[in-house]
Design an enzyme around this catalytic site. Structure first.
Site: not given
Ligand SMILES: Cc1cc2nc3c(=O)[nH]c(=O)nc-3n(C[C@H](O)[C@H](O)[C@H](O)COP(=O)(O)OP(=O)(O)OC[C@H]3O[C@@H](n4cnc5c(N)ncnc54)[C@H](O)[C@@H]3O)c2cc1C
Length: 621
Positions: A443
């Site tokens: 989220e």
């Molecule tokens: C169990 C689970 C359930 C989920 N359910 C859903 C769902 O129902 N629907 C859905 O759409 N998604 C879902 N997600 C996805 C989830 O919302 C994302 O994993 C999350 O938004 C982070 O994206 P990412 O994993 O690509 O990490 P990334 O975006 O690659 O981020 C990696 C790290 O970099 C940091 N970062 C990235 N950009 C910035 C920035 N601009 N400034 C500072 N820090 C930054 C982040 O805070 C994080 O610490 C789910 C994930 C999991 C693991």
């Protein structure tokens, strides 16, 4: 007797004694409700949580979800409780009776969701996401879309999801590649891959309705070019019956650390060019529309966090009362001293008190956010509506991020209380920590939440929402200063609040200068500090109410002049024990957390930029 999940007495305290929920019943919107209704529903919810949902907790974790022959199977033990849950009308009770709900206050739905979430949050994700997705169709869908999808989702016959994330578009949703092509009949052909989709596929219901973000061919890049589509797993015929498969294939179900009963899926849309979506709302309004669901979901993550922290704390207290280990430190020199329950050891008491403070504080915070949503509906003047809505806007990233970071700490401390047994799956606390660990991530990660707070929310409505929150805190301070026993704590809260106000103004000034990176760099510590002050406010507000109740009890029992008699009553009278606990926790938090706030604010104001200036190469070992 504790149900080991949620302190229902504390729930009632926050609802009726701290937030004065009965104010809502005096309004036209909620005139059909009374305190008795709330207590009755809380009782029913507790039974549902304990008798139907809780038995799936460990088993759901052990079995998890399985992808077999292209279909996802959830733990079989979920099926009967899911049926009972939706038949009981629990899934959409806060929605209007016009769409199948019961129109109950959001605050009440929030309170009983704490019980359900604590019983098994992985299970609760199915109805939770469905409620949110159906809410989008209710707000933005056409009458035809409502008839086709919404009612069956609210009733629980079908479930819903939210499809934002893609392999290359996580935090940066604007980078998504899923695309939509206009078709002559007004529908769209959808192609793309979404990953990590919670409840993306399962065998609990016959159909799943996906709200999917995608870009219509030719639309601009970034978030402005995104539209949102209703994409069913199976197409729906005009008579409401299920039609052909809509080319939404499950590519994978993740093997995760926790919430294993919630199917986290990779979904491939339109591999064979046969996935049809209907536009929800207008073209290029996708992000604006999806934010409605995301904001609700962020508050839901706050509740998930509270629920896990609460259950972990309740278990830890119970264990600390039963586990006999070590003689007390004051018996060090007595060779005949007997081992005592670990609750008697100062370090355990300190841990439990901090856990109690966090649990009760985030309960009040999350309930207050729900109360604000109800108040926004109840008040009539536009400026009053803006005020209550403003609290929700400001507090949403704090409910999500502060509650989840805190809950992880509480669950981890619960393991410490259990010692080695806490690390083993024979006891439930390790699962609470694993299940809770996702809350700071999904989220919108907590890093992104803090940027939302510092970069957007603080300045919303020219800073009025933030000023109103500081105003609430100041009112608590002024009230507590009138109570002898709370005067010192009120001063500590005042100093902490002033330090945060000062830091907030400092950030606002930096926004116009070259040092604007400082607030961005310190967004996460700022959110934590502001969250601590908000905790201090709610705990002190509760303590002031408790003090008044205590004085009334002491007067009724002839103990107002005797500290000895008052102490004696703590062991005999459950209300005295409860209210005394409220006072203790506020005082403890004020000394041990609030007193550190000013120093942490000063540390940020030093303007250290080392994390930015350090060379990338220096991070390597
Ligand atoms: C169990 C689970 C359930 C989920 N359910 C859903 C769902 O129902 N629907 C859905 O759409 N998604 C879902 N997600 C996805 C989830 O919302 C994302 O994993 C999350 O938004 C982070 O994206 P990412 O994993 O690509 O990490 P990334 O975006 O690659 O981020 C990696 C790290 O970099 C940091 N970062 C990235 N950009 C910035 C920035 N601009 N400034 C500072 N820090 C930054 C982040 O805070 C994080 O610490 C789910 C994930 C999991 C693991």
């Amino acid at each position: 007797m504790s149900n080991l999940l949620v302190n229902t007495r504390d729930q009632q305290f926050v609802l009726f004694e701290q937030l004065n929920m009965e104010k809502l019943f005096a309004s036209k919107v909620f005139s059909g409700f009374s305190k008795d209704d709330v207590l009755m529903m809380q009782n029913e919810a507790e039974k549902m949580a304990l008798n139907e949902i809780l038995p799936t907790y460990a088993e759901g974790d052990k079995i998890g979800c399985e992808l077999k022959d292209g279909k996802v199977h959830v733990p079989a033990c979920f099926k009967a409780p899911y049926k009972k849950f939706v038949e009981g009308g629990w899934s959409c009770s806060m929605r209007s009776p016009d769409v199948g709900g019961q129109g109950i206050p959001i605050l009440l739905a929030t309170a009983y969701s704490e019980l359900f979430d604590a019983a098994n949050f992985a299970f609760m994700m199915y109805p939770g996401l469905t409620n949110g997705a159906a809410g989008l169709i209710e707000k933005f869908g056409t009458e035809e879309q409502k008839t086709k999808y919404m009612y069956k989702m609210y009733s629980g016959e079908w479930t819903g999801t939210m499809c934002l994330t893609e392999p290359n578009a996580g935090s940066d949703v604007g980078a998504l590649r899923s695309s939509a092509k206009r078709l002559p009949d007004g529908t769209y052909s959808i192609t793309g891959t979404k990953c990590f989709i919670s409840c993306g596929d399962h065998d609990l219901t016959d159909n799943i309705i996906h709200p999917v973000l995608a870009r219509i061919e030719g639309d601009p890049p970034g978030t402005e070019g995104i539209s949102i589509f209703i994409v069913p797993k199976y197409r729906v015929k005009d008579d409401g019956s299920l039609g052909e498969f809509n080319d939404v294939k499950t590519g994978n179900v993740e093997h995760k650390m926790g919430i294993k009963g919630s199917a986290t899926c990779t979904l491939n849309f339109g591999d064979e060019g046969k996935c049809i979506g209907e536009l929800l709302g207008k073209e290029r309004q996708g992000m604006r529309i999806m934010f409605n669901m995301m904001n609700e979901a962020r508050l839901e993550v706050g509740m998930q966090s509270l629920a896990h922290a609460s259950a972990a704390y309740e278990h830890a207290v119970q264990y600390a009362k039963e586990r006999i280990q070590s003689t007390p430190v004051w018996e060090m020199k007595n060779p005949d001293a007997k081992a005592v329950a670990i609750l008697q050891h100062p370090d355990i008491r300190r841990k439990l008190l901090l856990m109690k403070a966090y649990v009760e504080g985030i309960r009040a915070l999350n309930y207050f956010a729900a109360f604000c949503m109800d108040m926004e509906r109840v008040v009539e003047k536009a400026e009053d509506k803006e005020k209550w809505q403003g609290f929700v806007e400001l507090l949403t990233p704090i409910c999500k991020a502060y509650s989840s970071d805190t809950a992880v700490k509480v669950c981890s401390m619960a393991i410490d209380v259990y010692g080695g047994y806490g690390y083993c799956s024979e006891y439930p606390v390790e699962q609470y920590l694993r299940d809770c660990r996702i809350a700071p991530i999904y989220e919108g990660t907590n890093g992104i939440q803090s940027l939302d707070l510092v970069g957007r929310k603080l300045a919303q409505r020219k800073g009025m929402n933030t000023m109103n929150m500081f105003g609430e805190i100041n009112a608590t301070i002024a009230n507590a200063k009138q109570i002898d026993d709370l005067k010192k704590s009120a001063v500590y809260l005042e100093e902490a609040n002033n330090a945060v106000i000062d830091l907030t103004l400092h950030f606002a000034q930096l926004g116009k200068s070259a040092a604007f990176l400082l607030p961005i760099l310190n967004a996460a510590p700022y959110l934590e500090i502001f969250g601590d002050v908000i905790m201090g406010h709610f705990l002190l507000q509760a303590a002031a109410v408790a003090e008044e109740k205590l004085q009334a009890i002491y007067a009724a029992k002839g103990a107002e002049e005797s500290k000895g008699k008052q102490r004696g009553l703590v062991h005999k009278d459950a209300d005295v024990a409860f209210y005394t606990g409220k006072v203790s926790v506020a005082k403890f938090f004020a000394v041990n957390v609030l007193l550190t706030v000013k120093a942490r604010c000063e540390a940020i104001k030093v303007g250290d930029k080392t994390p930015i200036e350090i060379a990338d190469e220096s991070f390597a070992s």
